[in-house]
Design a protein around this motif. Structure first.
Motif, short mmCIF file in Angstrom:
data_model
loop_
_atom_site.label_atom_id
_atom_site.label_comp_id
_atom_site.label_asym_id
_atom_site.label_seq_id
_atom_site.Cartn_x
_atom_site.Cartn_y
_atom_site.Cartn_z
N UNK A 335 0.79 -1.30 -0.01
CA UNK A 335 -0.09 0.06 0.15
C UNK A 335 0.99 1.41 -0.10
N UNK A 336 1.84 1.31 0.80
CA UNK A 336 2.60 2.53 0.65
C UNK A 336 3.44 2.69 -0.48
N UNK A 337 3.77 1.69 -1.01
CA UNK A 337 4.68 1.68 -2.52
C UNK A 337 3.28 2.48 -3.39
N UNK A 338 2.20 1.72 -3.44
CA UNK A 338 1.20 2.35 -4.50
C UNK A 338 0.98 3.77 -4.23
N UNK A 339 1.19 4.26 -2.89
CA UNK A 339 1.04 5.81 -3.01
C UNK A 339 2.13 6.67 -3.49
N UNK A 355 12.56 8.87 -10.46
CA UNK A 355 12.60 7.99 -11.20
C UNK A 355 13.22 6.78 -10.51
N UNK A 356 14.37 6.78 -9.84
CA UNK A 356 14.89 5.83 -8.99
C UNK A 356 13.92 5.22 -8.07
N UNK A 357 13.18 5.75 -7.46
CA UNK A 357 12.22 5.49 -6.45
C UNK A 357 11.34 4.57 -7.25
N UNK A 358 10.93 4.86 -8.16
CA UNK A 358 10.06 4.04 -9.08
C UNK A 358 10.85 2.75 -9.26
N UNK A 359 12.01 2.71 -9.77
CA UNK A 359 12.53 1.69 -10.31
C UNK A 359 12.82 0.77 -8.92
N UNK A 360 13.08 1.28 -7.93
CA UNK A 360 13.47 0.40 -6.73
C UNK A 360 11.99 -0.49 -5.99
N UNK A 361 11.07 0.32 -6.35
CA UNK A 361 9.61 -0.28 -6.19
C UNK A 361 9.46 -1.40 -7.10
N UNK A 362 9.77 -1.18 -8.27
CA UNK A 362 9.63 -2.33 -9.11
C UNK A 362 10.68 -3.17 -8.91
N UNK A 363 11.82 -3.18 -8.49
CA UNK A 363 12.35 -4.18 -8.19
C UNK A 363 11.76 -4.99 -6.91
N UNK A 364 11.42 -4.36 -6.07
CA UNK A 364 10.99 -4.96 -4.98
C UNK A 364 9.62 -5.93 -5.23
N UNK A 365 9.15 -5.42 -6.01
CA UNK A 365 7.64 -5.97 -6.47
C UNK A 365 8.03 -7.44 -7.19
N UNK A 366 9.16 -7.27 -7.88
CA UNK A 366 9.70 -8.46 -8.93
C UNK A 366 9.22 -8.25 -10.03
N UNK A 367 8.70 -7.07 -10.40
CA UNK A 367 8.09 -6.70 -11.59
C UNK A 367 8.94 -7.01 -12.96
#
Length: 409
Positions: A335-339, A355-367
């Motif tokens: 939920x906090x990453x969706x925000x 943009x690096x924040x978004x990339x890190x979220x993508x990595x955490x989610x396994x996207x």
């Protein structure tokens, strides 16, 4: 099979090259810089060693393909030159549109390659029949780029002004700027793209193929246009929907795979007189290759190296492009990453740090891993579809699949 063409090559002293080109927009070659050289069937997998010998049949196929592509380049140049000459009667503005299109035609002629690979690989030998159709695919591609750049508000391509950008520069030199220039720039892109589409159909009509065969190929060209428009509509309208409701693989099939891979391959097969079973294999192979290509391109659009790909790694995030990568991230985000995703994705002035924040979220989610797995699945489908095709063509298409696998490994 290729005796007539090879006879021409020997008379002209043409070199017999063993190179092939991937579907990638930056035309990355295999690690060796050449087609995979194989000694035995079946085709080795991506991790297998490259052999030091090449089949004679593959060398002949590569030589014939290189020669046919050279002839296609000449035919395309001649067609555009004739169009410019004819347009002079209508006025210099029309001639400038054709000249602008000619300046934008370029790259690795991927789509013509696929037409010619299918045609030659399935026994075709009459270049007068295949070359105009191959050239038509490139002119259609140019039309798609012109219109796509207009929708994306881009005025450069391959590091230089596109048709819209060149028009704006010419108007500025004449002192026309602001809203007055805007109208003419948009008109040039719309009408120039339309001219390129008409030119593609004109090229098909000029083919020496049997009239009924030309009719079938024309239907394929119509299919390519309609699929690309449908994909573009879904892509543009997708920005109004949540990434969770997007259909990135369908968009990739319609907007990219159909006109980039499927129609060129099937058109080459039609020209060669291939039966329905072969056409269906090429259809399946082209669809899988095209979707994989687009998914890889989207992945590199966020995690690639711009120095290698020539592609920005922030523009897709700023646009909020509804890719499979983004959809996978949204599906698995906390939920906090969706925000944070909602805050940053689609932000026109997105900074590199955000943009690096978004990339890190993508990595955490396994996207990224999920996208790679999907690419591998499509590449497996492509190899399976190609497995029943004649040897040189089968190995050529398998090499394309292998090159994609290497890009996302």
């Amino acid at each position: 099979m290729l005796s007539k063409i090879l006879s021409v090559l020997r008379k002209k002293g043409c070199a017999m090259s063993g190179t092939t080109t991937t579907i990638d927009a930056v035309a990355e070659r295999s690690p060796s810089g050449h087609a995979r050289k194989e000694a035995t069937d079946p085709v080795p997998g991506p991790g297998d060693p490259v052999h030091t010998t090449q089949r004679p049949s593959d060398a002949r196929f590569a030589a014939a393909l290189d020669h046919a592509l050279t002839v296609t380049r000449s035919a395309l140049d001649e067609h555009l030159a004739r169009a410019v000459a004819r347009a002079d009667d209508a006025g210099p503005q029309v001639a400038e549109l054709w000249e602008g299109l000619g300046n934008q035609v370029g790259g690795k002629l991927v789509r013509p390659r696929l037409v010619l690979a299918a045609y030659l690989g399935l026994g075709g030998e009459e270049l007068d029949a295949a070359v105009p159709v191959a050239a038509a695919q490139e002119l259609l591609h140019t039309a798609m780029l012109v219109h796509d750049d207009l929708l994306d508000h881009d005025e450069s391509r391959r590091g230089r002004p596109n048709l819209a950008g060149a028009t704006r520069s010419r108007l500025a030199e004449a002192g026309v700027t602001g809203s007055a220039a805007e109208v003419h720039v948009q008109a040039a892109a719309v009408l120039g793209g339309d001219l390129a589409i008409s030119g593609a159909f004109e090229l098909v009509v000029s083919s020496a193929a049997d009239p009924l065969v030309r009719l079938e190929v024309t239907r394929q060209l119509v299919r390519a246009v309609q699929a690309a428009v449908a994909g573009e509509v879904l892509d543009v309208s997708g920005q109004l929907r949540s990434p969770l409701d997007s259909e990135p693989e369908l968009v990739a099939e319609l907007k990219t795979a159909t006109y980039t891979c499927v129609v060129p391959l099937v058109s080459g097969a039609i020209l060669a007189g291939a039966d329905l079973a072969v056409r269906e294999r090429l259809e399946a192979c082209g669809r899988a290759l095209g979707i994989a290509f687009q998914l890889v391109d989207d992945l590199l659009g966020v995690f690639g190296d711009p120095q290698v790909t020539g592609k920005s790694v922030i523009s897709d995030l700023r646009e909020g492009k509804r890719t499979l990568l983004l959809a996978c991230a949204y599906r698995a985000a906390a939920p906090e990453d969706l925000v944070l995703l909602d805050r940053y994705v689609g932000q026109a002035d997105l900074s590199e740090a955000d943009a690096d924040v978004v990339r890190e979220i993508m990595r955490r989610t396994g996207a990224p891993h999920a996208v790679r797995a999907t690419v591998v699945r499509h590449l497996d489908e492509a190899r399976e579809a190609a497995s029943g095709l004649p040897g040189p063509l089968r190995r050529y298409l398998t090499q394309l699949a292998d090159s994609f696998a290497g890009r996302v490994a």
